[in-house]
Design a protein around this motif. Structure first.
Motif, mmCIF file in Angstrom:
data_model
loop_
_atom_site.group_PDB
_atom_site.id
_atom_site.type_symbol
_atom_site.label_atom_id
_atom_site.label_comp_id
_atom_site.label_asym_id
_atom_site.label_seq_id
_atom_site.Cartn_x
_atom_site.Cartn_y
_atom_site.Cartn_z
ATOM 1 N N PRO A 441 54.994 72.225 49.557
ATOM 2 C CA PRO A 441 56.031 71.230 49.241
ATOM 3 C C PRO A 441 57.424 71.848 49.253
ATOM 4 N N GLY A 442 58.370 71.098 49.752
ATOM 5 C CA GLY A 442 59.758 71.557 49.787
ATOM 6 C C GLY A 442 60.041 72.572 50.859
ATOM 7 N N CYS A 443 59.115 72.761 51.797
ATOM 8 C CA CYS A 443 59.255 73.809 52.819
ATOM 9 C C CYS A 443 59.513 73.213 54.196
ATOM 10 N N SER A 444 59.976 74.067 55.094
ATOM 11 C CA SER A 444 60.161 73.706 56.490
ATOM 12 C C SER A 444 59.184 74.494 57.346
ATOM 13 N N ALA A 445 58.873 73.972 58.522
ATOM 14 C CA ALA A 445 57.993 74.639 59.479
ATOM 15 C C ALA A 445 58.775 74.916 60.752
ATOM 16 N N SER A 446 58.557 76.094 61.325
ATOM 17 C CA SER A 446 59.306 76.499 62.522
ATOM 18 C C SER A 446 58.372 77.128 63.537
ATOM 19 N N GLU A 482 56.128 79.790 61.430
ATOM 20 C CA GLU A 482 56.595 80.194 60.112
ATOM 21 C C GLU A 482 56.750 78.963 59.227
ATOM 22 N N VAL A 483 56.426 79.119 57.967
ATOM 23 C CA VAL A 483 56.711 78.107 56.953
ATOM 24 C C VAL A 483 57.555 78.791 55.895
ATOM 25 N N ARG A 484 58.697 78.189 55.562
ATOM 26 C CA ARG A 484 59.637 78.821 54.636
ATOM 27 C C ARG A 484 60.073 77.865 53.539
ATOM 28 N N HIS A 485 60.384 78.454 52.394
ATOM 29 C CA HIS A 485 61.055 77.726 51.324
ATOM 30 C C HIS A 485 62.498 77.447 51.736
#
Length: 507
Positions: A441-446, A482-485
């Motif tokens: 939750p609250g993350c982005s995927a790249s 990548e998945v990042r906060h």
């Protein structure tokens, strides 16, 4: 108790072995002690004290020979040193300690009996028991060597005191070690979660093996690897802690002055030496030894900022690299980018590439076992299968068991490649990368390629979502996810939540 002044450094004490130097002090001798007295009619305990000062520029290892007579039941050593005040920005004193028995101090030799670095001020060895970090077994007659490691020395020098005590009597017996099995029940071919860089009381950790095993299960892990600094004493300490649900592999964190490397899954009881620097041209030999002992060679936290932690040996002898170590910090980001840059050289050439992994390096509360963890696709829950999956790069790294990823790339003719594989497609053939995420939750995927990050999308508030992106082999040499906060500092990427090893595109 007697005093021994042989701890002063003299020029006569310098010995040279190949490219490595070490200092040997004058001997401490107990051989002429008179018998009599003592409990049970045996010889009384004997203690001798050595004092000295190590100057700046001391060799990495200073050996104090101890002449041990027959009839010794226990050898005990304690030491202290002055932590001299130094100006801001100057390294103060830090002195490590260990010991080698009568078989000698030869590099890679059989004489190793234990190492505690700077984690303990005293230790003992006898046949039936030893201080954690040290190997139990008989105290045989001959010349033992206390190994002092002046890690850093203040400008004023490093004054030290070493106290050696011999206790006489029947030697006792050494119990046969019981080591963890190489296989757990598992779930057949599946994704298994593990943490391969952990420390217990057998080096500088604060937890017992039982506490680590309980925390590993609570973190949703399927496997762990023991990795104490420069010792194998903990290999026998896991009896009763494994079961069908937890595979325990044995290893070592080989802690040199030019970086640390995890020997992952070596044979129980197999010690890998650490007494060399990059300039000594020794690392290749010990990397081969780790593999011969059934292990993988994984440089740990290559850009960590602690003294001696920066990786100076290059990656030619590595099987994987620890890109993410513990809570995500700027040095992990540097390592991630360095690793990503290395993928380009391997992508088109077909040469071997270096898979990435992540581990907690947990020592004590509040360090989180399984934070992060490596999730590896393996044929079963066995040492060999886990190692094969790690070495092939069939894995991703997640901050916890709450995070799961599924990542693949497919072509227009039914081709499909998963993490760590190659997709063969025409140079201009459209391919589609697909990432499925849960627990972020609250993350982005790249999606990241050799050009950098080319596509980013915000995941739903639930943290469960899918991202797709199209490209061609001529445009993207490889793709990884990548998945990042959310970013903490404007203009910089947010901390990682998870990332995958790449899928390579071959046009």
């Amino acid at each position: 108790m007697t005093e021994n002044g042989s701890g002063s450094i003299g020029r006569r004490g310098l010995i040279v072995t190949g490219a490595a130097t070490a200092l040997t002090l004058g001997s401490v001798s107990f051989a002429n002690a008179a018998p009599g007295g003592g409990a049970g009619g045996g010889r009384p305990d004997e203690t001798k004290v050595v004092r000295g000062t190590l100057p700046t520029g001391s060799p990495d290892f200073v050996y104090l020979p101890v002449e041990v007579p027959r009839g010794v039941r226990e050898l005990a050593v304690s030491y202290t040193y002055e932590k001299t005040p130094v100006p801001a920005g100057t390294q103060g004193n830090a002195l490590d300690i260990g010991i080698f028995d009568e078989r000698g101090t030869a590099l890679g030799g059989a004489g190793f009996r234990g190492w505690s670095g700077g984690a303990r001020s005293s230790f003992f060895i006898r046949a039936d028991d030893a201080t954690p970090g040290y190997l139990r077994g008989p105290v045989r007659a001959g010349t033992w060597h206390i190994a002092l490691g002046p890690y850093t020395v203040a400008p004023q020098g490093l004054p030290y005191t070493v106290t050696v005590t011999l206790k006489y009597g029947e030697p006792g017996t050494t119990p046969a070690p019981v080591y963890p099995p190489v296989r757990a029940k598992g779930r057949g071919r599946a994704w298994y979660r593990g943490d391969c860089h952990l420390h217990s009381v057998h080096s500088d950790g604060g937890r017992t093996p039982a506490e680590i095993a309980a925390l590993a299960r609570a973190a949703g892990l399927d496997f762990i690897n023991t990795s104490e600094h420069n010792t194998t004493s903990g290999h026998r300490a896991w009896q009763g802690l494994w079961d069908d649900d937890l595979l325990i592999m044995t290893g070592e964190e080989i802690t040199t002055r030019n970086g640390h490397v995890v020997a992952l899954g070596t044979e129980p009881g197999h010690f890998i030496d650490w007494r060399y620097r990059a300039r000594d041209n020794r690392f290749g030999r010990f990397a081969r030894e780790a593999r011969a002992a059934g292990g993988l060679v994984v440089p740990a936290h290559p850009h960590a900022t602690c003294v001696g932690c920066g990786w100076k040996f290059g990656f030619g002898d590595a099987d994987a690299v620890e890109v993410w170590n513990g809570p995500y910090t700027p040095d992990d980001e540097v390592t991630l980018q360095e690793w990503d840059n290395s993928l380009v050289a391997a992508a088109r050439s077909g040469r071997p590439w270096l898979p990435a992994m992540g581990n907690s390096d947990a020592h004590r509360d509040p360090d989180r076992v399984g934070g992060p963890q490596t999730v590896v696709l393996a044929d079963d829950l066995s040492r060999a299968a886990i190692q094969a999956g790690l070495k092939a790069g069939h894995s991703y790294v997640a901050e916890s068991a709450a995070v799961s990823l599924s990542f693949s790339v497919s072509g227009g003719h039914g081709q499909h490649a998963g993490i760590g594989e190659r997709l063969r497609a025409g140079a201009d053939e459209p391919v589609t990368a697909r990432l499925e995420v849960t627990g972020a939750p609250g993350c982005s995927a790249s999606f990241v390629t050799d050009q950098g990050t080319l596509y980013t999308t915000q995941l739903p508030a639930s943290g469960t979502g899918t991202a797709e992106w199209g490209t061609t082999p001529s445009y993207a040499t490889y793709i990884r996810a990548e998945v990042r906060h959310a970013p903490v500092t404007p203009g910089l990427p947010g901390p990682l939540t998870a990332f995958t090893n790449p899928v390579f595109l071959t046009g």
